[in-house]
Scaffold this motif. Structure first.
Motif, PDB file in Angstrom:
ATOM      1  N   ARG A 894       0.995  -1.281   0.031  1.00 21.33           N
ATOM      2  CA  ARG A 894       0.051   0.043   0.223  1.00 21.33           C
ATOM      3  C   ARG A 894       0.850   1.293   0.056  1.00 21.33           C
ATOM      4  O   ARG A 894       0.501   2.327  -0.829  1.00 21.33           O
ATOM      5  CB  ARG A 894      -0.990  -0.064   1.157  1.00 21.33           C
ATOM      6  CG  ARG A 894      -1.997  -1.047   1.345  1.00 21.33           C
ATOM      7  CD  ARG A 894      -2.958  -1.068   2.404  1.00 21.33           C
ATOM      8  NE  ARG A 894      -3.672   0.065   2.554  1.00 21.33           N
ATOM      9  CZ  ARG A 894      -4.288   0.628   3.616  1.00 21.33           C
ATOM     10  NH1 ARG A 894      -4.126   0.122   4.554  1.00 21.33           N
ATOM     11  NH2 ARG A 894      -5.286   1.689   3.554  1.00 21.33           N
ATOM     12  N   GLU A 895       1.959   1.318   0.676  1.00 18.15           N
ATOM     13  CA  GLU A 895       2.828   2.202   0.721  1.00 18.15           C
ATOM     14  C   GLU A 895       3.321   2.735  -0.532  1.00 18.15           C
ATOM     15  O   GLU A 895       3.329   4.078  -0.979  1.00 18.15           O
ATOM     16  CB  GLU A 895       3.924   2.251   1.734  1.00 18.15           C
ATOM     17  CG  GLU A 895       4.784   3.706   1.935  1.00 18.15           C
ATOM     18  CD  GLU A 895       5.851   2.979   2.842  1.00 18.15           C
ATOM     19  OE1 GLU A 895       6.156   4.014   3.930  1.00 18.15           O
ATOM     20  OE2 GLU A 895       6.392   1.905   2.929  1.00 18.15           O
ATOM     21  N   VAL A 896       3.927   1.833  -1.325  1.00 19.88           N
ATOM     22  CA  VAL A 896       4.104   1.806  -2.777  1.00 19.88           C
ATOM     23  C   VAL A 896       3.217   2.538  -3.535  1.00 19.88           C
ATOM     24  O   VAL A 896       3.347   3.603  -4.189  1.00 19.88           O
ATOM     25  CB  VAL A 896       4.509   0.617  -3.551  1.00 19.88           C
ATOM     26  CG1 VAL A 896       4.923   0.831  -4.666  1.00 19.88           C
ATOM     27  CG2 VAL A 896       5.943   0.320  -2.626  1.00 19.88           C
ATOM     28  N   VAL A 897       1.853   1.992  -3.564  1.00 16.88           N
ATOM     29  CA  VAL A 897       0.773   2.628  -4.179  1.00 16.88           C
ATOM     30  C   VAL A 897       0.348   4.085  -3.828  1.00 16.88           C
ATOM     31  O   VAL A 897       0.390   4.878  -4.841  1.00 16.88           O
ATOM     32  CB  VAL A 897      -0.357   1.682  -4.269  1.00 16.88           C
ATOM     33  CG1 VAL A 897      -1.527   2.388  -4.980  1.00 16.88           C
ATOM     34  CG2 VAL A 897      -0.016   0.273  -4.467  1.00 16.88           C
ATOM     35  N   CYS A 898       0.345   4.247  -2.563  1.00 13.06           N
ATOM     36  CA  CYS A 898      -0.086   5.715  -2.105  1.00 13.06           C
ATOM     37  C   CYS A 898       1.158   6.395  -2.462  1.00 13.06           C
ATOM     38  O   CYS A 898       0.661   7.746  -2.503  1.00 13.06           O
ATOM     39  CB  CYS A 898      -0.226   5.453  -0.682  1.00 13.06           C
ATOM     40  SG  CYS A 898      -1.653   4.540  -0.070  1.00 13.06           S
ATOM     41  N   ASN A 899       2.459   6.334  -2.185  1.00 14.77           N
ATOM     42  CA  ASN A 899       3.150   7.380  -2.673  1.00 14.77           C
ATOM     43  C   ASN A 899       3.254   7.722  -3.919  1.00 14.77           C
ATOM     44  O   ASN A 899       3.321   9.055  -4.424  1.00 14.77           O
ATOM     45  CB  ASN A 899       4.668   6.639  -2.097  1.00 14.77           C
ATOM     46  CG  ASN A 899       4.995   6.812  -0.741  1.00 14.77           C
ATOM     47  OD1 ASN A 899       4.129   7.303   0.049  1.00 14.77           O
ATOM     48  ND2 ASN A 899       5.965   5.562  -0.248  1.00 14.77           N
ATOM     49  N   LEU A 900       3.090   6.764  -5.070  1.00 17.02           N
ATOM     50  CA  LEU A 900       2.736   7.094  -6.347  1.00 17.02           C
ATOM     51  C   LEU A 900       1.430   8.063  -6.593  1.00 17.02           C
ATOM     52  O   LEU A 900       1.450   8.582  -7.351  1.00 17.02           O
ATOM     53  CB  LEU A 900       2.899   5.826  -7.241  1.00 17.02           C
ATOM     54  CG  LEU A 900       4.266   5.139  -7.348  1.00 17.02           C
ATOM     55  CD1 LEU A 900       4.175   3.811  -8.041  1.00 17.02           C
ATOM     56  CD2 LEU A 900       5.013   6.171  -8.398  1.00 17.02           C
ATOM     57  N   TRP A 901       0.648   7.504  -5.903  1.00 18.53           N
ATOM     58  CA  TRP A 901      -0.720   8.394  -5.856  1.00 18.53           C
ATOM     59  C   TRP A 901      -0.590   9.645  -5.769  1.00 18.53           C
ATOM     60  O   TRP A 901      -1.065  10.564  -6.327  1.00 18.53           O
ATOM     61  CB  TRP A 901      -1.863   7.524  -4.899  1.00 18.53           C
ATOM     62  CG  TRP A 901      -3.281   8.272  -5.131  1.00 18.53           C
ATOM     63  CD1 TRP A 901      -3.732   9.444  -4.288  1.00 18.53           C
ATOM     64  CD2 TRP A 901      -4.245   8.317  -5.884  1.00 18.53           C
ATOM     65  NE1 TRP A 901      -4.840   9.782  -4.455  1.00 18.53           N
ATOM     66  CE2 TRP A 901      -5.301   8.977  -5.623  1.00 18.53           C
ATOM     67  CE3 TRP A 901      -4.465   7.519  -7.126  1.00 18.53           C
ATOM     68  CZ2 TRP A 901      -6.322   9.222  -6.276  1.00 18.53           C
ATOM     69  CZ3 TRP A 901      -5.701   7.513  -7.881  1.00 18.53           C
ATOM     70  CH2 TRP A 901      -6.569   8.476  -7.467  1.00 18.53           C
ATOM     71  N   GLN A 902       0.307   9.950  -4.405  1.00 18.20           N
ATOM     72  CA  GLN A 902       0.760  11.466  -4.119  1.00 18.20           C
ATOM     73  C   GLN A 902       1.253  11.964  -5.048  1.00 18.20           C
ATOM     74  O   GLN A 902       0.798  13.169  -5.374  1.00 18.20           O
ATOM     75  CB  GLN A 902       1.305  11.205  -2.569  1.00 18.20           C
ATOM     76  CG  GLN A 902       1.738  12.603  -2.043  1.00 18.20           C
ATOM     77  CD  GLN A 902       2.479  12.359  -0.988  1.00 18.20           C
ATOM     78  OE1 GLN A 902       3.292  11.627  -0.860  1.00 18.20           O
ATOM     79  NE2 GLN A 902       2.102  13.031   0.239  1.00 18.20           N
ATOM     80  N   ARG A 903       2.250  11.413  -5.547  1.00 18.75           N
ATOM     81  CA  ARG A 903       2.987  12.253  -6.803  1.00 18.75           C
ATOM     82  C   ARG A 903       2.406  12.435  -8.022  1.00 18.75           C
ATOM     83  O   ARG A 903       2.396  13.251  -8.651  1.00 18.75           O
ATOM     84  CB  ARG A 903       4.417  11.408  -6.964  1.00 18.75           C
ATOM     85  CG  ARG A 903       5.231  11.462  -5.752  1.00 18.75           C
ATOM     86  CD  ARG A 903       6.429  10.483  -5.820  1.00 18.75           C
ATOM     87  NE  ARG A 903       6.993  10.060  -7.038  1.00 18.75           N
ATOM     88  CZ  ARG A 903       7.568   8.933  -7.500  1.00 18.75           C
ATOM     89  NH1 ARG A 903       7.435   7.946  -6.529  1.00 18.75           N
ATOM     90  NH2 ARG A 903       7.740   8.652  -8.578  1.00 18.75           N
ATOM     91  N   LEU A 904       1.386  11.674  -8.457  1.00 23.57           N
ATOM     92  CA  LEU A 904       0.795  11.574  -9.431  1.00 23.57           C
ATOM     93  C   LEU A 904      -0.450  12.252  -9.509  1.00 23.57           C
ATOM     94  O   LEU A 904      -0.921  13.041 -10.604  1.00 23.57           O
ATOM     95  CB  LEU A 904       0.543  10.042 -10.401  1.00 23.57           C
ATOM     96  CG  LEU A 904       0.464   9.800 -11.622  1.00 23.57           C
ATOM     97  CD1 LEU A 904       1.897  10.248 -12.273  1.00 23.57           C
ATOM     98  CD2 LEU A 904       0.225   8.211 -11.899  1.00 23.57           C
ATOM     99  N   ILE A 905      -1.388  12.053  -8.685  1.00 28.10           N
ATOM    100  CA  ILE A 905      -2.674  12.590  -8.680  1.00 28.10           C
ATOM    101  C   ILE A 905      -3.157  13.612  -7.480  1.00 28.10           C
ATOM    102  O   ILE A 905      -3.669  14.745  -7.637  1.00 28.10           O
ATOM    103  CB  ILE A 905      -3.680  11.164  -8.324  1.00 28.10           C
ATOM    104  CG1 ILE A 905      -3.460  10.316  -9.401  1.00 28.10           C
ATOM    105  CG2 ILE A 905      -5.266  11.840  -8.575  1.00 28.10           C
ATOM    106  CD1 ILE A 905      -3.702  10.664 -10.951  1.00 28.10           C
TER     107      ILE A 905
END
Length: 916
Positions: A894-905
């Motif tokens: 989840r941390e991997v996904v959420c970090n990318l979500w933060q940077r992207l969206i």
């Protein structure tokens, strides 16, 4: 004539001497052609029969001519056999060709006077009816011996009446036709007979009507057909094949050859085998080289037992000829190569001996003669020194057949490794809790068991120790028992399934393993026991697209277009059985996730294609065909209709419980009427196709549904029309669609229907998705939609506090990754059109990396997280669990996904497990 060969021929056959005395001149003419050294082709045989009967109109003259031809050919065959100028199988093929040609000639000769008296037989379908002659036994297999009778069954396609002045029904006409055919061949005149005709294999046997309709035969086989009739129909063949005849024969194949390995045939074949053994002992027929121990019948029985049991799953075993199927048994590994060679050698030798016996006096016998002179003739014909040496060879070959026959489908002997019933019960009780013990006690003392027939109880008791043994060997015996008990209860009246599981220990072990992993699979088998047929015979390979298409097409071809209930049943069982195959491959063969999803998606696509074809066909039959938007007449091959898959089916990511998100589009002229007797507009036609499709797919029957179908992604959602023209769809997508609808379009893909329309849709999809868009606007809309989904579908605050993570809907879950892929397409494909090419998340993320919009590390991390979460969702679906899992176990992913979500969206988003 060659004097030495003539002398050998006359020593081999007293009957040949009689023929020579009666027809010397004609035989010399025959010999002059080829010295009896070549075989006759089927065409040459037909020509000989035609020439012998040409221009003859008198019945007595016709019968005399055919009987004389038969005598001349018999002399030729005895000559060739005695002098070893022809192989056994070539001889039996020529004899069969002569029988076919004689039947065809007799059938044609018998018809004319009947038509003159009653008129043509016309079926209710308006077609002239033919007498179908079904060859059974040795003639069906084209393996006639020198003095065979011929086993026939007469049938016709459809009832009706003749159209003459004196009217009779088609059945009576065919009965009279068959009676005359038999008389022309079987009646003994001064010149003898052509063939003895045996009709006892027809439905109901002696005393029943001589001819039967296709429908009546189908009903008889399905309701009254017995195991020995399955055995007999293996060799069935249509003499003078027609489409109607081949259709009739095709109808009988499912009766003869079960679709899967037919374990139920074991017991019936054991009973037949025991009957054969008792008959040999009772009748004291050791000297009969056909019926005696180690004789021809036992070789044929060995082959046909394997055909009945395995022929449905191994199509190469459906050949009628004994030796051909024997070789196939070796090729597929059911018999060892040495055994095949021994049985073939014995069979060919026994057939030569059979011909030598029958050549003596043209008698239908397979018994070794007792008279010294006849014995000497056989010894000379077969090339032995004396009778003793012949018998020694014969006994050696029969001994090899006897050994294989005795060891064929033997009763299962008690497994020395299988513990006593009481020991097993004790071991089982040691691992069960009280509830499980009560479950077993109630099963054995409940009302359901008391109502069972005695034979069913007996089979259940025979099955029970095998089940317990398999359960005790599993790593979760209590789980397996609790999940399998409902299945046992559902099949205990259909004891064929218990027999299957007793006969196939490996299948039972697989069933127990599946039960420990997946209650869903157990529930499917419990509700639809017919799926056990598939499960018990599956090889656990993922189904291939072409095999799926061929299988469903063949099943639906057997059903009339107006038999909607039968169509629904086929569609539902096709889907369920193949999804079960995928699940078994997933669990037992550990197939990769992506291949599992591909297979599940292909099953759905094949189902959708077939259902659309049926819906279109049913609508067109009633109303005729519409015109397309270009003014061309539509047809089954040009249907101007397409089905678009959205969501998981569009993204090639179906799971086990997935429904189908579908949208229907058409390319029809909505104003022009169809060309049928009940015309409707093109618009109404398209609507009715879509409605019929939905009915076929989603109607709840005893077999469930094919799929749940959701059509809310169509233009204007539930308020919009069920089916939309391509033009209207285009206008909506370009002018009226919301951003979230374009998001959905990212995962859209045409999956069924007219190819040119599917291509038009794909072009339109690409145009819509590659429009230039403002990234910040896209980001805002995507974020807004994602928050709505979290609020409505994600875990509650209380659940989060309890450490619950919704694998799909919560932050860092599957939907976050899907939204990032959709954002990538909408935001970036205006300048990177390749991003709009694929509809599945993995390849979209890979293309985003190729386009330089995501780093390779980020794309790989997202893909890895996505596949891990999807694999878990598959496992949970098989286990009948919801998508809620332990948050702590998924923190890193989840941390991997959420970090990318933060940077992207969403730069403002934070992720901390503690806050949840």
């Amino acid at each position: 004539m060659n004097a030495a060969q003539l002398q050998k021929t006359l020593r081999a056959s007293q009957y040949a001497e009689q023929i020579l005395n009666l027809h010397t001149a004609q035989l010399e003419q025959d010999y002059a052609i080829d010295q009896f050294e070549k075989s006759l082709t089927t065409q040459e045989m037909n020509q000989r029969v035609h020439q012998a009967l040409e221009s003859i109109t008198d019945e007595n003259a016709w019968m005399r001519a055919l009987r004389i031809l038969r005598a001349r050919l018999m002399f030729r065959w005895i000559w060739q056999d005695a002098n070893q100028l022809i192989s056994v199988m070539a001889l039996t093929r020529e004899l069969s060709d002569f029988a076919d040609a004689s039947i065809a000639a007799a059938k044609a000769f018998a018809r004319a006077p009947l038509v003159a008296k009653y008129g043509e037989p016309i079926g209710y379908n308006g077609k002239t009816q033919d007498l179908m002659v079904i060859a059974m036994g040795k003639l069906g297999a084209q393996e006639l011996n020198l003095s065979s009778d011929i086993d026939l069954i007469f049938a016709f396609d459809e009832q009706g009446e003749t159209n003459g002045r004196k009217c009779i029904d088609v059945k009576q006409f065919c009965i009279l036709w068959g009676q005359k055919l038999i008389y022309l061949l079987d009646h003994i005149t001064a010149e003898g007979f052509v063939f003895r005709v045996d009709m006892r294999l027809r439905p109901w046997g002696d005393g029943s009507a001589l001819a039967i309709s296709h429908a009546a035969l189908e009903k008889y086989l399905s309701q009254h057909g017995r195991e020995w009739e399955r055995y007999a129909w293996i060799k069935a063949r249509i003499v003078e094949p027609t489409k109607e005849g081949e259709d009739l024969l095709e109808m009988t194949r499912p009766f003869v050859f079960r679709k899967y390995v037919d374990y139920s045939a074991f017991e019936a074949m054991r009973e037949m085998k025991a009957m054969i053994e008792r008959e040999v002992q009772r009748r004291n027929i050791e000297d009969d080289i056909k019926l005696g121990a180690g004789g021809i019948r036992e070789v044929e029985f060995i082959v046909q037992v394997f055909q009945l049991i395995y022929g449905g799953s191994k199509l190469e075993l459906q050949d009628r000829q004994c030796l051909v199927s024997l070789h196939h048994l070796g090729e597929v590994g059911l018999l060892e190569t040495e055994v095949v060679a021994e049985l073939e050698d014995a069979y060919l030798f026994l057939r030569r001996v059979e011909h030598a016996i029958q050549a003596l006096n043209d008698q239908q016998t397979q018994s070794l003669p007792a008279e010294p002179d006849q014995r000497n003739r056989i010894v000379e014909t077969l090339g032995f020194v004396d009778w003793d040496s012949f018998m020694q060879t014969l006994d050696e070959k029969r001994a090899k057949v006897i050994y294989q026959f005795e060891h064929l489908i033997k009763e299962n002997e008690p497994d020395p490794l299988l513990e006593s019933f009481s020991q097993l019960e004790k071991r089982l009780n040691d691992v069960l809790d009280e509830n499980s013990k009560n479950l077993v006690h109630e099963f054995w003392h409940g009302h359901a068991l008391k109502k069972l027939p005695a034979k069913a109880v007996q089979r259940l008791k025979a099955f029970w120790p095998h089940l317990i043994e398999a359960i005790l060997q599993s790593d979760k015996p209590q789980v397996a028992l609790v999940r399998l008990m409902p299945l046992v209860e559902s099949v205990m009246r259909r004891t064929v399934y218990l027999v299957m599981l007793i006969e196939s220990k490996g299948a039972l072990q697989r069933l127990v393993k599946m039960a420990t992993v997946s209650p869903w699979i157990c529930e499917e088998l419990t509700h639809y026991p017919v799926l056990l047929d598939e499960f018990l015979s599956m090889d656990f390979e993922l189904p291939k697209r072409k095999d799926l298409e061929d299988s469903l097409r063949q099943q639906l071809l057997r059903i009339e277009i107006d038999q909607v209930e039968d169509q629904m049943r086929v569609l539902r069982l096709f889907k369920k059985s193949n999804v079960l195959t995928v699940a078994a491959s997933d669990v037992l063969a550990e197939s990769p996730l992506m291949k599992v999803s591909d297979a599940l998606t292909e099953i759905a696509e094949v189902s959708v294609n077939a259902t659309l074809h049926l819906a279109y066909q049913i609508t067109a039959k009633k109303h005729g065909y519409p015109l397309d938007a270009d003014g061309q007449r539509c047809s089954l091959d040009h249907n101007a209709f397409a089905v678009i898959g959205y969501g998981k089916v569009g993204g090639i990511e179906l799971g086990y419980g997935s429904d189908l998100d579908l949208v229907f589009i058409h390319y029809m002229n909505e104003q022009a009427d169809t060309d049928g007797l009940k015309p409707i507009s093109g618009f109404e036609f398209a609507m009715r196709v879509a409605q019929k499709f939905m009915s076929l797919m989603t109607t709840q029957t005893l077999d469930g549904r094919v799929y749940e179908v959701d059509t809310r992604l169509r233009p204007s959602g539930e308020a919009g029309l069920l089916v939309t023209s391509l033009k209207a769809f285009e206008q909506y997508q370009l002018k009226n669609a919301w951003v979230w609808e374009h998001q959905a379009l990212v995962r859209a893909r045409s999956i069924a229907g007219e190819q040119f329309l599917r291509e038009k849709f794909e072009d339109l999809r690409c145009r819509v998705l590659t429009q230039p868009r403002d990234e910040s606007s896209v980001r805002e809309e995507v974020l807004k939609m994602r928050q709505k989904m979290k609020d409505h579908l994600g875990s509650s605050k209380e659940q989060k506090k309890d450490g619950i993570f919704h694998l799909k809907q919560d932050a860092g879950g599957i939907v976050d990754i899907e939204f990032m892929a959709q954002y990538a397409v909408l935001a970036w494909s205006g300048t990177n059109a390749d991003l709009a090419h694929y509809s599945d998340n993995v390849r979209i993320l890979e293309d985003a990396a190729k386009a330089g919009r995501l780093s390779s590390d980020d794309a790989s991390a997202l893909i890895h997280a996505y596949l891990r979460e999807r694999a878990e969702s598959h496992r949970l679906a098989l286990a009948n669990h919801n998508m809620q899992v332990s948050a702590a176990e998924w923190f890193d992913t989840r941390e991997v996904v959420c970090n990318l979500w933060q940077r992207l969206i969403d730069p403002t988003a934070t992720f901390a497990l503690e806050s949840e």
